[in-house]
Design a protein around this motif. Structure first.
Motif, PDB file in Angstrom:
ATOM      1  N   ASN A 130      49.453  93.517  29.511  1.00 16.17           N
ATOM      2  CA  ASN A 130      48.609  92.635  28.697  1.00 16.17           C
ATOM      3  C   ASN A 130      48.790  92.925  27.219  1.00 16.17           C
ATOM      4  OD1 ASN A 130      45.973  93.041  31.148  1.00 16.17           O
ATOM      5  ND2 ASN A 130      47.548  91.456  31.035  1.00 16.17           N
ATOM      6  N   VAL A 131      48.873  94.211  26.882  1.00 19.11           N
ATOM      7  CA  VAL A 131      49.022  94.603  25.481  1.00 19.11           C
ATOM      8  C   VAL A 131      50.340  94.092  24.920  1.00 19.11           C
ATOM      9  CG1 VAL A 131      49.246  96.559  23.902  1.00 19.11           C
ATOM     10  CG2 VAL A 131      47.541  96.623  25.730  1.00 19.11           C
ATOM     11  N   ILE A 132      51.429  94.273  25.671  1.00 17.70           N
ATOM     12  CA  ILE A 132      52.740  93.820  25.205  1.00 17.70           C
ATOM     13  C   ILE A 132      52.754  92.309  25.035  1.00 17.70           C
ATOM     14  CG2 ILE A 132      55.178  93.632  25.798  1.00 17.70           C
ATOM     15  CD1 ILE A 132      54.396  96.408  24.931  1.00 17.70           C
ATOM     16  N   SER A 133      52.172  91.587  25.989  1.00 18.00           N
ATOM     17  CA  SER A 133      52.138  90.119  25.899  1.00 18.00           C
ATOM     18  C   SER A 133      51.395  89.661  24.655  1.00 18.00           C
ATOM     19  CB  SER A 133      51.484  89.538  27.157  1.00 18.00           C
ATOM     20  OG  SER A 133      52.226  89.860  28.316  1.00 18.00           O
ATOM     21  N   GLN A 134      50.278  90.315  24.361  1.00 20.22           N
ATOM     22  CA  GLN A 134      49.500  89.939  23.184  1.00 20.22           C
ATOM     23  C   GLN A 134      50.245  90.271  21.896  1.00 20.22           C
ATOM     24  OE1 GLN A 134      46.692  88.216  23.133  1.00 20.22           O
ATOM     25  NE2 GLN A 134      46.707  88.253  20.877  1.00 20.22           N
ATOM     26  N   LEU A 135      50.916  91.422  21.876  1.00 22.44           N
ATOM     27  CA  LEU A 135      51.648  91.816  20.671  1.00 22.44           C
ATOM     28  C   LEU A 135      52.825  90.883  20.401  1.00 22.44           C
ATOM     29  CD1 LEU A 135      51.672  95.724  20.938  1.00 22.44           C
ATOM     30  CD2 LEU A 135      50.216  94.273  19.528  1.00 22.44           C
ATOM     31  N   LEU A 136      53.454  90.369  21.459  1.00 23.32           N
ATOM     32  CA  LEU A 136      54.543  89.418  21.274  1.00 23.32           C
ATOM     33  C   LEU A 136      54.045  88.121  20.651  1.00 23.32           C
ATOM     34  CD1 LEU A 136      56.609  89.864  24.572  1.00 23.32           C
ATOM     35  CD2 LEU A 136      57.221  90.634  22.272  1.00 23.32           C
ATOM     36  N   ILE A 137      52.799  87.768  20.968  1.00 25.73           N
ATOM     37  CA  ILE A 137      52.205  86.564  20.362  1.00 25.73           C
ATOM     38  C   ILE A 137      51.897  86.812  18.889  1.00 25.73           C
ATOM     39  CG2 ILE A 137      50.192  85.022  20.400  1.00 25.73           C
ATOM     40  CD1 ILE A 137      50.029  85.496  23.423  1.00 25.73           C
ATOM     41  N   GLU A 138      51.420  88.014  18.588  1.00 27.09           N
ATOM     42  CA  GLU A 138      50.998  88.330  17.226  1.00 27.09           C
ATOM     43  C   GLU A 138      52.160  88.708  16.310  1.00 27.09           C
ATOM     44  OE1 GLU A 138      48.225  91.470  17.733  1.00 27.09           O
ATOM     45  OE2 GLU A 138      46.680  90.208  18.682  1.00 27.09           O
ATOM     46  N   THR A 139      53.296  89.089  16.888  1.00 27.26           N
ATOM     47  CA  THR A 139      54.454  89.496  16.081  1.00 27.26           C
ATOM     48  C   THR A 139      55.440  88.345  15.994  1.00 27.26           C
ATOM     49  OG1 THR A 139      54.187  91.772  16.910  1.00 27.26           O
ATOM     50  CG2 THR A 139      56.258  91.228  15.782  1.00 27.26           C
ATOM     51  N   PRO A 140      55.555  87.696  14.862  1.00 33.39           N
ATOM     52  CA  PRO A 140      56.431  86.522  14.756  1.00 33.39           C
ATOM     53  C   PRO A 140      57.903  86.926  14.838  1.00 33.39           C
ATOM     54  CG  PRO A 140      55.566  87.099  12.607  1.00 33.39           C
ATOM     55  CD  PRO A 140      54.858  87.970  13.584  1.00 33.39           C
ATOM     56  N   PRO A 141      58.682  86.186  15.616  1.00 30.36           N
ATOM     57  CA  PRO A 141      60.135  86.466  15.689  1.00 30.36           C
ATOM     58  C   PRO A 141      60.830  85.938  14.449  1.00 30.36           C
ATOM     59  CG  PRO A 141      59.613  84.563  17.015  1.00 30.36           C
ATOM     60  CD  PRO A 141      58.294  85.081  16.508  1.00 30.36           C
ATOM     61  N   PRO A 142      62.040  86.411  14.172  1.00 31.84           N
ATOM     62  CA  PRO A 142      62.789  85.869  13.024  1.00 31.84           C
ATOM     63  C   PRO A 142      63.121  84.412  13.263  1.00 31.84           C
ATOM     64  CG  PRO A 142      64.176  87.319  14.356  1.00 31.84           C
ATOM     65  CD  PRO A 142      62.770  87.485  14.870  1.00 31.84           C
ATOM     66  N   SER A 143      62.996  83.619  12.236  1.00 26.13           N
ATOM     67  CA  SER A 143      63.224  82.176  12.371  1.00 26.13           C
ATOM     68  C   SER A 143      64.661  81.783  12.142  1.00 26.13           C
ATOM     69  CB  SER A 143      62.321  81.406  11.395  1.00 26.13           C
ATOM     70  OG  SER A 143      62.542  81.863  10.067  1.00 26.13           O
ATOM     71  N   ASP A 144      65.392  82.574  11.366  1.00 23.39           N
ATOM     72  CA  ASP A 144      66.785  82.262  11.058  1.00 23.39           C
ATOM     73  C   ASP A 144      67.676  83.404  11.481  1.00 23.39           C
ATOM     74  OD1 ASP A 144      66.096  79.825   9.813  1.00 23.39           O
ATOM     75  OD2 ASP A 144      65.596  80.911   7.966  1.00 23.39           O
ATOM     76  N   ARG A 145      68.915  83.073  11.883  1.00 29.07           N
ATOM     77  CA  ARG A 145      69.894  84.091  12.244  1.00 29.07           C
ATOM     78  C   ARG A 145      71.079  83.963  11.306  1.00 29.07           C
ATOM     79  NH1 ARG A 145      74.443  84.253  15.225  1.00 29.07           N
ATOM     80  NH2 ARG A 145      74.202  82.103  15.883  1.00 29.07           N
ATOM     81  N   LEU A 146      71.482  85.085  10.749  1.00 26.95           N
ATOM     82  CA  LEU A 146      72.631  85.058   9.847  1.00 26.95           C
ATOM     83  C   LEU A 146      73.886  84.753  10.642  1.00 26.95           C
ATOM     84  CD1 LEU A 146      71.822  88.207   7.684  1.00 26.95           C
ATOM     85  CD2 LEU A 146      71.284  85.816   7.186  1.00 26.95           C
ATOM     86  N   ALA A 147      74.894  84.263   9.982  1.00 25.42           N
ATOM     87  CA  ALA A 147      76.160  83.923  10.632  1.00 25.42           C
ATOM     88  C   ALA A 147      76.821  85.157  11.208  1.00 25.42           C
ATOM     89  CB  ALA A 147      77.105  83.245   9.638  1.00 25.42           C
ATOM     90  N   VAL A 148      77.372  84.998  12.407  1.00 28.41           N
ATOM     91  CA  VAL A 148      78.040  86.097  13.086  1.00 28.41           C
ATOM     92  C   VAL A 148      79.410  86.308  12.448  1.00 28.41           C
ATOM     93  CG1 VAL A 148      78.928  86.933  15.273  1.00 28.41           C
ATOM     94  CG2 VAL A 148      76.826  85.601  15.231  1.00 28.41           C
TER      95      VAL A 148
END
Length: 323
Positions: free
Chosen positions: A305-323
């Motif tokens: 439950n804690v991990i699921s909630q933290l994933l909601i509260e922690t925003p993922p990166p929106s952009d990915r730099l070119a490989v």
């Protein structure tokens, strides 16, 4: 050198064949099988928390067969000694010297069944094995066969006569999973084939053990954008500051999540990691590393439950730099 798109596609094709082979034995459990092979290619170990009779032994045996390797099974009991796992030195009267007899840990896939039933001293015998892939006995170091993976099980329901795994050992499992009961359709298929025992099914080898080592090495070259590293770091830090958590994810846990995400990316035919790779593995890789506050546990809060909630509260990166 970064993994190429063609190499990622070839990795995904082989990964899929390995999963399909094991699925002949463990019906309807594609997700768990993929997790197990993800742990293998990430050079880690798997902890299965499940009730008896769900196919844990069959999973270990089928994985070893699919990679043309060896497997062994150790039933952990209170009277089990460290030497029963690692092996012992026996005096040979004819040669007048001690001869080392290898234990069951010298196999490619080792099933440590009901690991929490053995004493802490016996459990600790696996620490050096799982972390360094070697055993030191009487001052002599013995290197284990490669690839090497421990699949340990423990019954989450029955706790009488068990010893709780220490945090140091839990942290050495790259992920924790549960096989669970099969669905209705899979149960019917199992019942229809009741005349044939699961042990009688031989999974044909898909690749050699040497190829598994090469594929595990190739996983390290999967591209990871700095924003992904930042995302994993923020998730780890969030576990350390969560109100319900007494002890958060260590650096080893963050590294385990990164290695697993790289393997999953390659298994999906990509030569780079995306935030969804991290999110899909976060619970399996991180939840068992958390120590919750006793009051939170009393209120019914789980590490998942804690991990699921933290994933909601922690925003993922929106952009990915070119490989």
């Amino acid at each position: 050198m970064t993994m190429t798109p063609d190499a990622a596609a070839a990795f995904a094709e082989t990964f899929g064949r390995l999963v399909a082979g094991v699925e002949q034995v463990l019906l309807g459990k594609t997700h768990v099988i993929r997790l197990a092979f993800t742990a293998l290619f990430s050079e880690g170990h798997l902890l299965l928390e499940d009730v008896p009779g769900t196919g844990k032994t069959s999973l270990a045996r089928a994985m070893a067969q699919s990679v043309d390797g060896t497997s062994s099974r150790v039933q952990f009991t209170p009277d089990l000694l460290p030497g029963d796992i690692t092996g012992v030195s026996v005096y040979d009267q004819r040669s007048g010297a001690f001869e080392f007899h290898r234990g069951p840990v010298f196999a490619n896939v080792v099933l440590a069944d009901e690991i929490n039933r053995a004493s802490p001293k016996t459990q600790s015998a696996l620490l050096e094995v799982m972390e360094e892939g070697q055993i030191t006995i009487d001052g002599i170091t013995h290197v284990l066969d490669q690839p090497f993976m421990v699949i340990a099980t423990q019954n989450p329901v029955e706790q009488a006569g068990t010893y709780r795994l220490p945090e140091a050992q839990l942290d050495r499992f790259i992920m924790r999973a549960s096989i669970g009961y099969p669905d209705h359709a899979s149960t019917l298929r199992i019942l229809e084939g009741a005349d044939h025992r699961a042990h009688d099914v031989v999974v044909p080898p898909v690749v050699s053990a040497a190829t598994i080592i090469e594929m595990a090495s190739a996983v390290r070259s999967v591209h990871v954008d700095p924003s992904i590293n930042d995302y994993i770091s923020r998730i780890a830090q969030a576990t350390r500051h969560a109100q319900e958590v007494r002890l958060g994810v260590s650096v080893r846990g963050a590294l385990a999540l990164l290695r697993s995400a790289k393997t999953l990316a390659a298994a999906n035919g990509r030569h780079y990691v995306v935030p969804d790779d991290v999110k899909s593995l976060a619970e399996s890789v991180l939840a068992h590393r958390l120590i919750l506050d006793p009051e939170a546990e009393f209120d019914g809060v789980s590490a998942s439950n804690v991990i699921s909630q933290l994933l909601i509260e922690t925003p993922p990166p929106s952009d990915r730099l070119a490989v």
